[in-house]
Enzyme design. Structure first.
Site, PDB file in Angstrom:
ATOM      1  N   GLY A 163       0.858   2.745 -12.658  1.00 26.18           N
ATOM      2  CA  GLY A 163       0.627   3.597 -13.956  1.00 26.18           C
ATOM      3  C   GLY A 163       0.113   2.302 -14.997  1.00 26.18           C
ATOM      4  O   GLY A 163      -0.918   2.971 -15.777  1.00 26.18           O
ATOM      5  N   GLU A 220      -3.721   4.198 -14.076  1.00 26.06           N
ATOM      6  CA  GLU A 220      -3.210   5.120 -15.015  1.00 26.06           C
ATOM      7  C   GLU A 220      -3.923   5.294 -16.689  1.00 26.06           C
ATOM      8  O   GLU A 220      -4.609   5.467 -17.240  1.00 26.06           O
ATOM      9  CB  GLU A 220      -2.447   6.125 -14.768  1.00 26.06           C
ATOM     10  CG  GLU A 220      -2.466   6.261 -12.871  1.00 26.06           C
ATOM     11  CD  GLU A 220      -1.373   6.835 -12.809  1.00 26.06           C
ATOM     12  OE1 GLU A 220      -0.267   6.220 -13.152  1.00 26.06           O
ATOM     13  OE2 GLU A 220      -1.729   7.408 -12.165  1.00 26.06           O
TER      14      GLU A 220
HETATM   15  N1  CO8 Z   1       7.689  -2.619 -12.296  1.00 23.01           N
HETATM   16  C1  CO8 Z   1       8.985  -3.609 -12.397  1.00 23.01           C
HETATM   17  N2  CO8 Z   1       9.269  -4.350 -12.313  1.00 23.01           N
HETATM   18  C2  CO8 Z   1       7.978  -5.238 -11.974  1.00 23.01           C
HETATM   19  C3  CO8 Z   1       6.635  -4.421 -11.647  1.00 23.01           C
HETATM   20  C4  CO8 Z   1       6.523  -3.235 -12.242  1.00 23.01           C
HETATM   21  N3  CO8 Z   1       6.113  -2.141 -11.420  1.00 23.01           N
HETATM   22  N4  CO8 Z   1       5.394  -5.052 -11.083  1.00 23.01           N
HETATM   23  C5  CO8 Z   1       5.833  -5.877 -11.105  1.00 23.01           C
HETATM   24  N5  CO8 Z   1       7.386  -6.085 -11.798  1.00 23.01           N
HETATM   25  C6  CO8 Z   1       8.525  -7.615 -12.092  1.00 23.01           C
HETATM   26  C7  CO8 Z   1       9.056  -8.498 -10.633  1.00 23.01           C
HETATM   27  O1  CO8 Z   1       9.937  -7.704 -10.179  1.00 23.01           O
HETATM   28  C8  CO8 Z   1       8.805  -9.797 -11.021  1.00 23.01           C
HETATM   29  O2  CO8 Z   1      10.446  -9.869 -11.578  1.00 23.01           O
HETATM   30  P1  CO8 Z   1      11.162 -10.883 -11.165  1.00 23.01           P
HETATM   31  O3  CO8 Z   1      10.460 -12.751 -11.676  1.00 23.01           O
HETATM   32  O4  CO8 Z   1      12.795 -10.258 -11.958  1.00 23.01           O
HETATM   33  O5  CO8 Z   1      11.700 -10.910  -9.885  1.00 23.01           O
HETATM   34  C9  CO8 Z   1       8.000  -9.861 -11.590  1.00 23.01           C
HETATM   35  O6  CO8 Z   1       7.646  -8.828 -12.332  1.00 23.01           O
HETATM   36  C10 CO8 Z   1       6.486 -11.111 -11.421  1.00 23.01           C
HETATM   37  O7  CO8 Z   1       6.031 -10.164  -9.883  1.00 23.01           O
HETATM   38  P2  CO8 Z   1       5.983 -10.635  -9.352  1.00 23.01           P
HETATM   39  O8  CO8 Z   1       7.288 -11.937  -8.696  1.00 23.01           O
HETATM   40  O9  CO8 Z   1       6.151  -9.907  -7.738  1.00 23.01           O
HETATM   41  O10 CO8 Z   1       4.473 -11.174  -8.765  1.00 23.01           O
HETATM   42  P3  CO8 Z   1       3.232 -11.163  -7.497  1.00 23.01           P
HETATM   43  O11 CO8 Z   1       2.691 -12.365  -8.475  1.00 23.01           O
HETATM   44  O12 CO8 Z   1       4.285 -11.776  -5.971  1.00 23.01           O
HETATM   45  O13 CO8 Z   1       3.111 -10.200  -7.168  1.00 23.01           O
HETATM   46  C11 CO8 Z   1       2.185  -7.919  -8.009  1.00 23.01           C
HETATM   47  C12 CO8 Z   1       2.295  -9.066  -8.344  1.00 23.01           C
HETATM   48  C13 CO8 Z   1       1.502  -7.141  -6.308  1.00 23.01           C
HETATM   49  C14 CO8 Z   1       1.786  -6.961  -9.396  1.00 23.01           C
HETATM   50  C15 CO8 Z   1       3.426  -7.168  -7.491  1.00 23.01           C
HETATM   51  O14 CO8 Z   1       4.354  -7.592  -8.541  1.00 23.01           O
HETATM   52  C16 CO8 Z   1       3.955  -5.788  -6.960  1.00 23.01           C
HETATM   53  O15 CO8 Z   1       3.544  -5.583  -6.189  1.00 23.01           O
HETATM   54  N6  CO8 Z   1       4.100  -4.800  -8.808  1.00 23.01           N
HETATM   55  C17 CO8 Z   1       4.026  -2.973  -8.498  1.00 23.01           C
HETATM   56  C18 CO8 Z   1       3.108  -2.534  -7.914  1.00 23.01           C
HETATM   57  C19 CO8 Z   1       3.333  -0.976  -8.111  1.00 23.01           C
HETATM   58  O16 CO8 Z   1       4.195  -0.931  -6.911  1.00 23.01           O
HETATM   59  N7  CO8 Z   1       3.196  -1.049  -8.863  1.00 23.01           N
HETATM   60  C20 CO8 Z   1       3.083   1.358  -8.944  1.00 23.01           C
HETATM   61  C21 CO8 Z   1       4.216   1.449 -10.258  1.00 23.01           C
HETATM   62  S1  CO8 Z   1       4.773   3.115  -9.618  1.00 23.01           S
HETATM   63  C22 CO8 Z   1       3.997   3.368 -10.752  1.00 23.01           C
HETATM   64  O17 CO8 Z   1       3.367   2.776 -11.593  1.00 23.01           O
HETATM   65  C23 CO8 Z   1       3.981   5.348 -10.673  1.00 23.01           C
HETATM   66  C24 CO8 Z   1       3.175   5.518 -12.018  1.00 23.01           C
HETATM   67  C25 CO8 Z   1       3.341   7.048 -12.306  1.00 23.01           C
HETATM   68  C26 CO8 Z   1       3.680   7.307 -13.742  1.00 23.01           C
HETATM   69  C27 CO8 Z   1       4.811   6.965 -14.132  1.00 23.01           C
HETATM   70  C28 CO8 Z   1       4.941   7.707 -15.434  1.00 23.01           C
HETATM   71  C29 CO8 Z   1       6.598   6.653 -16.118  1.00 23.01           C
END
Ligand code: CO8
Length: 259
Positions: free
Chosen positions: A110, A113
């Protein structure tokens, strides 16, 4: 400025700078943030003192996607009845002033997007773009399968959406997703400079250009050309057209009144 919980908002001359501000969650986009973003942009669109809007995130993330912790337990009926996916995203499509996405760090799912809903994307060298939804057992739901192929072509869009790989800023510029790559530490200043330049132009003309370029995406060429012709005619009804041409002939900078 209203007291936002998930945004930091500043006005620089005629530019509104909106920073997404959920740093611990890498600016994951939840309903509260998207409601505030929609409200801030809608207010800016109606505010005569603003000519251009910049949306940015933190150094680490523009936005790492929709908030997975919020979505994890959703049922089909939750999303269908409440229209979670698009309800508060539609406000962004209605903004008539130009919106620049200034992307540092992750713009995933997102987040990518959201950036693609903006009119111009610029990125810091370390930015990463991707649609990794497939890894979560979902697909892009806020335009990723539609805007990405229009920006980068079918092959690269399929590659990104099907493999979940990230694309660097350099690759994104080559592919046509973004218009400029700048050093990370100059991203916000470059975006503000670009927005200041745009906001110094005639606002009604800027809005006509945005509307016309968007037609290129949504209408066949013949309809787009007709639309452009009509809007071009309308430009001659503005005071700013008289001022812009007079200024050129008198060899002086134009002083637009935005009317
Ligand atoms: N949602 C919720 N929390 C998140 C997200 C997310 N998308 N991304 C990161 N966080 C949180 C982590 O859970 C973590 O929290 P905590 O410290 O409490 O564990 C904190 O942010 C830091 O993240 P990381 O420890 O994972 O940090 P890294 O540097 O190791 O990794 C990344 C960074 C690669 C970005 C990794 O966090 C990651 O892969 N995040 C998810 C990316 C992802 O899959 N995005 C797609 C999500 S689905 C989506 O967007 C659908 C869109 C459709 C439209 C929706 C409309 C409502």
């Amino acid at each position: 400025m209203p007291d936002y919980q998930n945004l930091l908002v500043e006005q620089h001359d005629r530019v509104l700078l909106v920073r997404l501000n959920r740093p611990k969650q890498l600016n994951a986009l939840n309903d509260a943030l998207m409601d505030e973003l929609g409200a801030a942009l809608t207010a800016a669109d109606a505010d005569e003192s603003i000519g251009c809007i910049v949306i940015t995130g933190s150094e680490r993330a523009f936005a790492a996607g929709a908030d997975i912790s919020a979505m994890a337990s959703w049922t089909y009926m939750d999303v269908y009845r409440t229209d979670y996916i698009t309800r508060n995203w539609e406000a962004l499509r209605r903004i008539r002033k130009p919106v620049i996405a200034a992307v540092a760090g992750y713009a995933l799912g997102g987040g990518c997007e959201l950036a693609m809903m903006c009119d111009i994307l610029i990125a810091g060298q370390g930015a990463k773009f991707g649609q990794p939804e497939v890894k979560l057992g979902i697909l892009p739901g806020a335009g990723g399968t539609q805007r990405l192929p229009r920006a980068v072509g079918k092959a690269k869009a399929m590659d990104l959406c099907l493999t979940a790989r990230n694309m660097s800023a350099e690759e994104a510029e080559r592919a046509g997703l973004i218009s400029r790559v700048v050093p990370d530490d100059q991203l916000v200043s470059e975006a503000l400079a670009m927005a200041t330049q745009i906001s110094g132009m005639s606002l009604p003309i800027i809005m006509m250009i945005k509307e016309s370029v968007n037609r290129a995406y949504e209408a066949p060429l013949s309809e787009g050309l007709l639309f452009e012709r009509r809007v071009f005619h309308a430009a001659f009804a503005t005071e700013d057209q008289k001022e812009g041409m007079a200024a050129f002939l008198e060899k002086r900078p134009a002083q637009f009144k935005h009317q």
